[in-house]
Motif scaffolding. Structure first.
Motif, PDB file in Angstrom:
ATOM      1  N   LYS A  21      47.219 138.547  35.403  1.00 17.18           N
ATOM      2  CA  LYS A  21      46.901 138.612  36.828  1.00 17.18           C
ATOM      3  C   LYS A  21      48.117 138.255  37.660  1.00 17.18           C
ATOM      4  O   LYS A  21      48.828 137.303  37.373  1.00 17.18           O
ATOM      5  CB  LYS A  21      45.747 137.656  37.150  1.00 17.18           C
ATOM      6  N   GLY A  22      48.326 139.027  38.723  1.00 13.55           N
ATOM      7  CA  GLY A  22      49.402 138.760  39.656  1.00 13.55           C
ATOM      8  C   GLY A  22      48.856 138.254  40.975  1.00 13.55           C
ATOM      9  O   GLY A  22      47.643 138.048  41.121  1.00 13.55           O
ATOM     10  N   PRO A  23      49.719 138.056  41.954  1.00  9.17           N
ATOM     11  CA  PRO A  23      49.288 137.505  43.240  1.00  9.17           C
ATOM     12  C   PRO A  23      48.225 138.344  43.942  1.00  9.17           C
ATOM     13  O   PRO A  23      47.437 137.826  44.726  1.00  9.17           O
ATOM     14  CB  PRO A  23      50.585 137.466  44.068  1.00  9.17           C
ATOM     15  N   TRP A  26      44.465 141.860  39.198  1.00  6.91           N
ATOM     16  CA  TRP A  26      44.711 142.019  37.762  1.00  6.91           C
ATOM     17  C   TRP A  26      45.616 143.212  37.497  1.00  6.91           C
ATOM     18  O   TRP A  26      45.373 144.314  37.980  1.00  6.91           O
ATOM     19  CB  TRP A  26      43.394 142.202  37.019  1.00  6.91           C
ATOM     20  N   VAL A  27      46.641 142.978  36.701  1.00  9.07           N
ATOM     21  CA  VAL A  27      47.555 144.044  36.294  1.00  9.07           C
ATOM     22  C   VAL A  27      46.938 144.819  35.136  1.00  9.07           C
ATOM     23  O   VAL A  27      46.946 146.049  35.109  1.00  9.07           O
ATOM     24  CB  VAL A  27      48.925 143.467  35.894  1.00  9.07           C
ATOM     25  N   PHE A  28      46.427 144.112  34.144  1.00  9.37           N
ATOM     26  CA  PHE A  28      45.605 144.711  33.091  1.00  9.37           C
ATOM     27  C   PHE A  28      44.578 143.669  32.671  1.00  9.37           C
ATOM     28  O   PHE A  28      44.743 142.472  32.924  1.00  9.37           O
ATOM     29  CB  PHE A  28      46.452 145.178  31.893  1.00  9.37           C
ATOM     30  N   ARG A  29      43.524 144.139  32.020  1.00  8.98           N
ATOM     31  CA  ARG A  29      42.450 143.227  31.662  1.00  8.98           C
ATOM     32  C   ARG A  29      41.653 143.790  30.492  1.00  8.98           C
ATOM     33  O   ARG A  29      41.609 144.999  30.272  1.00  8.98           O
ATOM     34  CB  ARG A  29      41.532 143.018  32.878  1.00  8.98           C
ATOM     35  N   GLU A  30      41.034 142.895  29.727  1.00  7.27           N
ATOM     36  CA  GLU A  30      40.135 143.268  28.625  1.00  7.27           C
ATOM     37  C   GLU A  30      40.828 144.167  27.596  1.00  7.27           C
ATOM     38  O   GLU A  30      40.248 145.135  27.108  1.00  7.27           O
ATOM     39  CB  GLU A  30      38.879 143.961  29.156  1.00  7.27           C
ATOM     40  N   MET A  62      56.110 137.825  29.355  1.00  8.46           N
ATOM     41  CA  MET A  62      55.250 137.592  30.502  1.00  8.46           C
ATOM     42  C   MET A  62      54.047 136.785  30.033  1.00  8.46           C
ATOM     43  O   MET A  62      53.617 136.921  28.881  1.00  8.46           O
ATOM     44  CB  MET A  62      54.801 138.906  31.154  1.00  8.46           C
ATOM     45  N   LYS A  63      53.512 135.977  30.921  1.00 10.65           N
ATOM     46  CA  LYS A  63      52.461 135.039  30.546  1.00 10.65           C
ATOM     47  C   LYS A  63      51.076 135.558  30.929  1.00 10.65           C
ATOM     48  O   LYS A  63      50.762 135.668  32.115  1.00 10.65           O
ATOM     49  CB  LYS A  63      52.721 133.690  31.225  1.00 10.65           C
ATOM     50  N   PRO A  64      50.228 135.875  29.938  1.00 18.55           N
ATOM     51  CA  PRO A  64      48.865 136.308  30.265  1.00 18.55           C
ATOM     52  C   PRO A  64      48.017 135.135  30.747  1.00 18.55           C
ATOM     53  O   PRO A  64      48.263 133.983  30.377  1.00 18.55           O
ATOM     54  CB  PRO A  64      48.345 136.862  28.932  1.00 18.55           C
ATOM     55  N   GLN A  65      47.024 135.429  31.562  1.00 24.34           N
ATOM     56  CA  GLN A  65      46.152 134.384  32.101  1.00 24.34           C
ATOM     57  C   GLN A  65      44.754 134.404  31.498  1.00 24.34           C
ATOM     58  O   GLN A  65      43.953 133.515  31.751  1.00 24.34           O
ATOM     59  CB  GLN A  65      46.016 134.533  33.628  1.00 24.34           C
ATOM     60  N   GLU A  66      44.438 135.424  30.722  1.00 22.40           N
ATOM     61  CA  GLU A  66      43.078 135.567  30.217  1.00 22.40           C
ATOM     62  C   GLU A  66      43.113 136.104  28.789  1.00 22.40           C
ATOM     63  O   GLU A  66      43.988 136.879  28.421  1.00 22.40           O
ATOM     64  CB  GLU A  66      42.304 136.539  31.117  1.00 22.40           C
TER      65      GLU A  66
END
Length: 298
Positions: A21-23, A26-30, A62-66
């Motif tokens: 996720k960026g500011p 979500w950039v990508f998810r799941e 890059m650091k994923p958040q999920e």
């Protein structure tokens, strides 16, 4: 420390519900998949769908958040530095670009010298200069052979400037530079961009041969080839697309540190375990310094 010949060289890659996720969204998810050592993984999707950010997240840049991910057993984002040490970037625009003003030979020599600096084996530094030079030449030759780049076919041989290379030749050079570090995971962006159908087939044949030799390959593309493990990124909204572009600009590139000698890696990993929280926050200053160190022209 000698590598165990029974252990696979390539890095297994696992992702489960991974998201970044960026500011502005979500950039990508799941994202979820499993790839064994030596797999060819094609990250497919339209431009702006988060493909590059996924590639950089899976290589510890890059650091994923999920969600959850592991590369060669190293959990992300907790062990990002460990993943960077075993992975190398091929062509990734804005992160690992070739310098158009340098020749092919200059690129190869620079990468080999930096690689030797970060290899970390003290005993290697005690070898006679002639022996070190021979080892460096052998490493370059092996990388060129694996990438399929024949210097004799270039307009001016190894003195050919990067700006004079065809798109496929530049791709092969980027791959050769990455393979000098003998990574367990090779990552490339825009693999099939601006390639003719014939050149596209050659590019995928190259990556398949590298995977068959044992190195796991992650390749971003617009259309996955037959036989590759396909990972699809979902289309993004306009805000998420803008965020993906912003995210690419902040990605780290620490390719040369990534391929340190096993002894040095063990020591660094122990330090990383002792200070995991600090490592997780290390996504700006150290990354920028490492990017400068890779070019050798800070």
């Amino acid at each position: 420390m000698e590598a165990n010949p029974e252990e696979p060289h390539g890095a297994a890659v696992v992702a489960d519900g991974l998201g970044l996720k960026g500011p502005r969204g979500w950039v990508f998810r799941e994202v979820g998949f499993r790839a064994g050592p030596g797999a060819l993984v094609a990250i497919e999707g339209p431009s702006g769908s988060g493909r590059t950010c996924l590639l950089l997240a899976l290589t510890g840049r890059m650091k994923p958040q999920e969600g959850h991910a592991e590369v060669a057993g190293h959990p992300l984002p907790r062990r990002m530095a460990a993943v960077r040490r075993i992975s190398s970037l091929g062509p990734v625009p804005g992160v690992s670009d070739l310098d158009p003003s340098l020749t092919v030979a200059e690129h190869l020599r620079e990468r080999a010298l930096l690689q030797r600096r970060y290899d970390g084996a003290v005993r290697a530094l005690l070898r006679p200069p002639g022996e070190r030079a021979a080892a460096t030449r052998a490493r370059i030759d092996a990388a060129l052979e694996a990438s399929g780049l024949d210097l004799e076919t270039l307009p001016k041989g190894e003195r050919t400037s990067v700006r004079d290379l065809e798109r496929l030749e530049a791709l092969r050079l980027s791959v050769a530079l990455a393979l000098i570090g003998r990574p367990r995971l090779l990552a490339l962006d825009d693999t099939d961009l601006k390639l003719s159908p014939a050149d596209r087939a050659e590019a995928w044949a190259l990556l398949r041969s590298i995977a068959d030799a044992g190195t796991t390959v992650l390749a971003v593309c617009s259309e996955a080839p037959e036989g590759a493990l396909k990972v699809t990124t979902a289309p993004r909204t306009a805000e998420d697309t803008a965020d993906a572009t912003a995210g690419d600009a902040t990605a780290e590139d620490t390719t040369h540190e990534d391929t340190a000698d096993t002894t040095a890696e063990d020591a660094t990993d122990a330090s990383a375990d002792a200070d995991a929280d600090a490592e997780n926050e290390d996504t700006t200053e150290e990354g920028e310094a490492d990017a400068l160190a890779e070019t050798g022209r800070a």
